[in-house]
Design an enzyme around this catalytic site. Structure first.
Site, PDB file in Angstrom:
ATOM      1  CB  ILE A 105      -0.953   0.084   1.319  1.00  0.00           C
ATOM      2  CG1 ILE A 105      -1.813  -1.469   1.580  1.00  0.00           C
ATOM      3  CG2 ILE A 105      -2.240   1.040   0.527  1.00  0.00           C
ATOM      4  CD1 ILE A 105      -2.159  -2.164   0.512  1.00  0.00           C
ATOM      5  CB  CYS A 106       0.764   4.036   0.323  1.00  0.00           C
ATOM      6  SG  CYS A 106       1.494   6.538   0.307  1.00  0.00           S
TER       7      CYS A 106
END
Length: 301
Positions: A105-106
């Site tokens: 994520i990210c």
């Protein structure tokens, strides 16, 4: 039983973790056979938001059907030395080599890159970190301005809330879209977005200015973009003439108020079409009388 293990690092972004964890936790509540675990180098991990978390320091046994997720951390780019230790990176690479799936994520994509899992693969990350990720890992193909990318058993997503979309996609791939939709409803998520949808909506792309009157008009259009809005009404609400409003709005956003409203309508219509609506139905849902104007706008873009 499928294990979903989150690898926690200091200063991790809380929603990077909480969003996907909620998806898999809800799936477990529905009896779909998920067991969630959290591992870290140390028992106590502090998030970027200051909330302390506690994780296991020993990795559970993993099989090829299990998933390891790396949430992002506060570093706004992938240049810093934050993130998992070399030993943890070796764990990620070994899990993938054994047939398992890894996800980020990210800025968690930086960890996958350091583990050697992005070379020759399509991937993405937060839009602020895309250039740096591409520079640090020239063997990877960084796909820009999308919510998530699936390349075999390596799955990467954009920033923060996009982790929810990625997790719902993974659930849909295993259990079907109806199950993912049910989880989305349980979480009161507006809609399950497709991976190729843009990271930033039109409502956000044109807000990088400091003109209060224009922000106020944008708020009005954002709330009512499916209805007919007269320029005279918007000008009266902002306390300036129609000509002055149009000039200030165009200088601040690069669009006239009408073109801004049309961009919101087009974006929403594209979303509805990607989820199975006909062009005619999508056009009417966003305020057009029929699909002709929608087709013209789609062709123009």
């Amino acid at each position: 039983m499928t294990r979903v293990v989150f690898l926690l690092v200091p200063q991790l972004q809380l929603l990077d973790l909480a969003g996907p964890a909620q998806v898999f936790s809800t799936a477990a509540d529905l009896g779909l056979g998920y067991e969630i675990g959290y591992v870290a180098e140390q028992e106590d991990v502090t998030t970027a938001q200051g909330l302390p978390l506690r994780a296991a320091t020993e990795w559970p046994p993993l099989s090829a059907g299990d998933l390891v997720v790396v949430p992002g951390w506060r570093e706004s780019t992938v240049r810093g030395d934050g993130g998992p230790s070399p030993a943890a990176l070796e764990r990620l690479a070994a899990h993938h080599a054994a047939g398992g799936t890894v996800a980020s994520i990210c800025t968690g994509a930086a960890a996958l890159g350091r583990a050697g899992l992005l070379d020759g693969r399509r991937c993405t990350t937060h839009h602020d970190a895309q250039d740096e990720l591409a520079a640090r890992h020239p063997g990877a193909y960084v796909v820009r301005d999308v919510l998530y990318v699936v390349d075999g058993r390596v799955v990467t997503s954009a920033g923060i809330a996009s982790g929810i979309d990625l997790a719902l996609h993974l659930v849909a791939g295993r259990h079907g879209p109806a199950v993912a939709a049910r989880i989305a409803r349980e979480m009161v998520v507006y809609a399950r977005r497709n991976g190729d949808e843009q990271q930033t909506s039109a409502m956000l792309r044109h807000r990088a200015h400091l003109v209060d009157a224009v922000h106020h008009v944008q708020d009005l259009i954002d709330a009512r973009f499916t209805t007919r809005l007269r320029l005279s009404e918007l000008a009266a609400a902002s306390g300036v003439s129609e000509r002055t409003l149009t000039r200030h709005f165009t200088e601040a956003t690069g669009l006239t108020p009408l073109r801004y409203q049309q961009e919101l309508r087009l974006e929403r219509a594209e979303h509805l079409i990607s989820h199975g609506a006909t062009a005619e139905a999508a056009a009417r849902a966003v305020g057009f009388q029929d699909a002709r104007m929608l087709r013209r706008l789609r062709a123009r873009t």
